[in-house]
Design a protein around this motif. Structure first.
Motif, mmCIF file in Angstrom:
data_model
loop_
_atom_site.group_PDB
_atom_site.id
_atom_site.type_symbol
_atom_site.label_atom_id
_atom_site.label_comp_id
_atom_site.label_asym_id
_atom_site.label_seq_id
_atom_site.Cartn_x
_atom_site.Cartn_y
_atom_site.Cartn_z
ATOM 1 N N ILE A 1 14.652 -3.007 -13.224
ATOM 2 C CA ILE A 1 15.186 -1.585 -13.078
ATOM 3 C C ILE A 1 14.651 -0.561 -14.037
ATOM 4 O O ILE A 1 14.068 0.369 -13.749
ATOM 5 C CB ILE A 1 16.791 -1.526 -12.905
ATOM 6 C CG1 ILE A 1 17.057 -2.642 -12.007
ATOM 7 C CG2 ILE A 1 17.034 -0.409 -12.702
ATOM 8 C CD1 ILE A 1 16.474 -2.543 -10.663
ATOM 9 N N GLY A 2 14.765 -0.956 -15.263
ATOM 10 C CA GLY A 2 13.825 -0.324 -16.392
ATOM 11 C C GLY A 2 12.413 0.073 -16.107
ATOM 12 O O GLY A 2 12.014 1.287 -16.114
ATOM 13 N N ASP A 3 11.706 -0.730 -15.724
ATOM 14 C CA ASP A 3 10.506 -0.473 -15.310
ATOM 15 C C ASP A 3 10.331 0.316 -14.146
ATOM 16 O O ASP A 3 9.478 1.326 -14.240
ATOM 17 C CB ASP A 3 9.667 -2.055 -15.071
ATOM 18 C CG ASP A 3 8.208 -1.750 -14.500
ATOM 19 O OD1 ASP A 3 7.401 -1.486 -15.598
ATOM 20 O OD2 ASP A 3 7.912 -1.916 -13.303
ATOM 21 N N ILE A 4 10.858 0.270 -12.937
ATOM 22 C CA ILE A 4 11.025 0.895 -12.023
ATOM 23 C C ILE A 4 11.443 2.193 -12.069
ATOM 24 O O ILE A 4 10.725 3.526 -11.829
ATOM 25 C CB ILE A 4 11.933 0.582 -10.561
ATOM 26 C CG1 ILE A 4 11.416 -0.888 -10.323
ATOM 27 C CG2 ILE A 4 12.040 1.333 -9.657
ATOM 28 C CD1 ILE A 4 12.203 -1.677 -9.265
ATOM 29 N N LEU A 5 12.614 2.656 -12.842
ATOM 30 C CA LEU A 5 12.992 3.892 -13.314
ATOM 31 C C LEU A 5 12.164 4.825 -14.273
ATOM 32 O O LEU A 5 11.920 5.892 -14.256
ATOM 33 C CB LEU A 5 14.529 3.776 -13.978
ATOM 34 C CG LEU A 5 15.410 3.308 -12.850
ATOM 35 C CD1 LEU A 5 16.973 3.299 -13.716
ATOM 36 C CD2 LEU A 5 15.403 4.249 -11.590
ATOM 37 N N GLY A 6 11.338 4.068 -15.270
ATOM 38 C CA GLY A 6 10.390 4.423 -16.163
ATOM 39 C C GLY A 6 9.169 4.950 -15.420
ATOM 40 O O GLY A 6 8.688 5.785 -16.032
ATOM 41 N N SER A 7 8.722 4.323 -14.141
ATOM 42 C CA SER A 7 7.514 4.755 -13.689
ATOM 43 C C SER A 7 7.968 5.686 -12.383
ATOM 44 O O SER A 7 6.607 6.452 -12.003
ATOM 45 C CB SER A 7 6.865 3.476 -13.126
ATOM 46 O OG SER A 7 6.699 2.472 -14.193
ATOM 47 N N TYR B 1 1.101 -1.312 0.104
ATOM 48 C CA TYR B 1 0.199 -0.060 -0.038
ATOM 49 C C TYR B 1 0.811 1.369 -0.201
ATOM 50 O O TYR B 1 0.271 2.260 -0.216
ATOM 51 C CB TYR B 1 -1.050 0.004 1.091
ATOM 52 C CG TYR B 1 -2.072 -1.308 1.058
ATOM 53 C CD1 TYR B 1 -3.086 -0.949 0.202
ATOM 54 C CD2 TYR B 1 -1.894 -2.424 1.743
ATOM 55 C CE1 TYR B 1 -3.867 -2.013 0.037
ATOM 56 C CE2 TYR B 1 -2.772 -3.354 1.443
ATOM 57 C CZ TYR B 1 -3.693 -3.218 0.707
ATOM 58 O OH TYR B 1 -4.817 -4.010 0.415
ATOM 59 N N ASP B 2 2.097 1.277 0.152
ATOM 60 C CA ASP B 2 3.070 2.274 0.194
ATOM 61 C C ASP B 2 3.570 2.500 -0.805
ATOM 62 O O ASP B 2 4.322 3.628 -1.049
ATOM 63 C CB ASP B 2 4.144 2.131 1.445
ATOM 64 C CG ASP B 2 3.582 2.202 2.897
ATOM 65 O OD1 ASP B 2 2.252 2.832 3.032
ATOM 66 O OD2 ASP B 2 3.936 1.628 3.689
ATOM 67 N N CYS B 3 3.600 1.476 -1.829
ATOM 68 C CA CYS B 3 4.404 1.668 -3.250
ATOM 69 C C CYS B 3 3.704 2.506 -4.135
ATOM 70 O O CYS B 3 2.792 2.618 -4.139
ATOM 71 C CB CYS B 3 4.356 0.383 -3.778
ATOM 72 S SG CYS B 3 5.300 0.450 -5.383
ATOM 73 N N PRO B 4 4.623 3.683 -4.725
ATOM 74 C CA PRO B 4 3.930 4.597 -5.431
ATOM 75 C C PRO B 4 3.573 4.358 -7.058
ATOM 76 O O PRO B 4 3.254 5.102 -7.698
ATOM 77 C CB PRO B 4 4.969 5.898 -5.225
ATOM 78 C CG PRO B 4 6.195 5.291 -5.106
ATOM 79 C CD PRO B 4 5.978 3.867 -4.182
ATOM 80 N N LEU B 5 4.363 3.213 -7.400
ATOM 81 C CA LEU B 5 4.597 2.815 -8.798
ATOM 82 C C LEU B 5 3.402 1.806 -9.050
ATOM 83 O O LEU B 5 2.560 1.226 -8.294
ATOM 84 C CB LEU B 5 5.916 2.040 -8.853
ATOM 85 C CG LEU B 5 7.138 3.014 -8.485
ATOM 86 C CD1 LEU B 5 8.300 2.067 -8.902
ATOM 87 C CD2 LEU B 5 7.336 4.235 -9.259
ATOM 88 N N PRO B 6 3.126 1.501 -10.491
ATOM 89 C CA PRO B 6 2.258 0.833 -10.848
ATOM 90 C C PRO B 6 2.492 -0.681 -10.606
ATOM 91 O O PRO B 6 1.410 -1.406 -10.403
ATOM 92 C CB PRO B 6 1.985 0.758 -12.505
ATOM 93 C CG PRO B 6 2.949 1.956 -12.809
ATOM 94 C CD PRO B 6 3.761 2.481 -11.493
ATOM 95 N N HIS B 7 3.593 -1.044 -10.425
ATOM 96 C CA HIS B 7 4.082 -2.657 -9.934
ATOM 97 C C HIS B 7 5.047 -2.437 -8.752
ATOM 98 O O HIS B 7 5.861 -1.337 -8.559
ATOM 99 C CB HIS B 7 4.982 -3.083 -10.972
ATOM 100 C CG HIS B 7 4.128 -3.035 -12.447
ATOM 101 N ND1 HIS B 7 4.413 -2.347 -13.231
ATOM 102 C CD2 HIS B 7 2.935 -3.588 -12.676
ATOM 103 C CE1 HIS B 7 3.658 -2.453 -14.278
ATOM 104 N NE2 HIS B 7 2.746 -3.425 -13.811
ATOM 105 N N LEU B 8 4.792 -3.313 -7.789
ATOM 106 C CA LEU B 8 5.821 -3.599 -6.709
ATOM 107 C C LEU B 8 6.763 -4.813 -7.159
ATOM 108 O O LEU B 8 6.081 -6.026 -7.149
ATOM 109 C CB LEU B 8 5.360 -3.501 -5.432
ATOM 110 C CG LEU B 8 6.434 -3.874 -4.197
ATOM 111 C CD1 LEU B 8 7.619 -2.790 -4.269
ATOM 112 C CD2 LEU B 8 5.519 -4.098 -3.030
ATOM 113 N N TRP B 9 8.181 -4.973 -7.268
ATOM 114 C CA TRP B 9 8.655 -5.943 -7.762
ATOM 115 C C TRP B 9 9.326 -6.418 -6.552
ATOM 116 O O TRP B 9 9.691 -5.948 -5.396
ATOM 117 C CB TRP B 9 9.840 -5.319 -8.581
ATOM 118 C CG TRP B 9 9.611 -5.130 -10.047
ATOM 119 C CD1 TRP B 9 9.220 -3.702 -10.523
ATOM 120 C CD2 TRP B 9 9.199 -5.770 -11.058
ATOM 121 N NE1 TRP B 9 8.856 -3.766 -11.776
ATOM 122 C CE2 TRP B 9 8.853 -5.093 -12.330
ATOM 123 C CE3 TRP B 9 9.405 -7.056 -11.311
ATOM 124 C CZ2 TRP B 9 8.763 -5.486 -13.570
ATOM 125 C CZ3 TRP B 9 9.172 -7.780 -12.661
ATOM 126 C CH2 TRP B 9 8.806 -6.691 -13.521
ATOM 127 N N GLY B 10 9.477 -7.811 -6.507
ATOM 128 C CA GLY B 10 10.319 -8.680 -5.418
ATOM 129 C C GLY B 10 11.056 -9.598 -5.995
ATOM 130 O O GLY B 10 10.840 -10.057 -7.060
#
Length: 195
Positions: A186-192, A117-126
């Protein structure tokens, strides 16, 4: 060279993992041997440009329950202390036993429950890391669906089949395939990310 333009893991990073994996003089639990190398790997992946600007930081995230067995995940946060990526690190032996694989999977899903619930992105990766064996998790924030889907067993009172979740940690993070998978994540995280 930065991660975004590199084509493979740097030799120095691979050497750190090799040294820590075979450090027989250490009195640390085996999991602890991997924390330093994985912090180095994550710092490399997010690149000096991102960390120099204080957009991201890596920190252990204390479990919200007090069980001693629960791993302390290493988490990449944004500057507002919101989780972007969770990495749970265990020893190589966890990949060899069905009940340990089940436990690693269950604990990763519990981490999602405490951070989603704290993740600001469309996806939370693990990243579930059993030594250098990787299983990637991804949750869609809108639907709250974690992939891969949970594989329960039919009766929790029975012993797990010996091959339960065997092969689920099927990527060696230090391989070229692991490098490419990390580039994707990382591309998905940085892009979002909104920096």
């Amino acid at each position: 060279m930065p991660f975004t333009t590199d084509a493979a893991w740097p030799a120095g990073l691979l050497k750190i993992f090799e040294t820590c994996r075979h450090d027989l003089q250490s009195l640390q639990p085996l999991e602890d041997r991997y924390y330093g190398p994985y912090i180095k790997l994550l710092t490399y992946c997010f690149g000096p440009d991102h960390f120099d600007s204080f957009n991201f930081f890596i920190a252990p995230q204390s479990p919200r329950n007090d069980t001693i067995e629960f791993p302390m995940p290493t988490t990449v946060f944004d500057a507002q202390h919101r989780p972007l990526l969770i990495a749970e690190i265990r020893d190589d032996t966890w990949a060899t036993e069905a009940y340990l694989r089940f436990k690693a999977d269950t604990q990763m899903r519990q981490q999602y429950n405490s951070m989603l619930y704290d993740c600001p992105l469309p996806h939370l990766w693990g990243l579930s890391l059993l030594g250098t064996s990787l299983r990637v998790y991804r949750t869609d924030i809108a639907t709250r669906i974690i992939k891969p889907v949970f594989e329960g067993h039919s009766n929790p009172n029975y012993v797990l089949p010996f091959d339960f979740l065997e092969g689920a940690w099927n990527i060696d993070i230090l391989s070229q395939e692991g490098f490419e998978k990390m580039k994707e994540i990382i591309g998905d995280i940085l892009g979002s990310a909104v920096l």
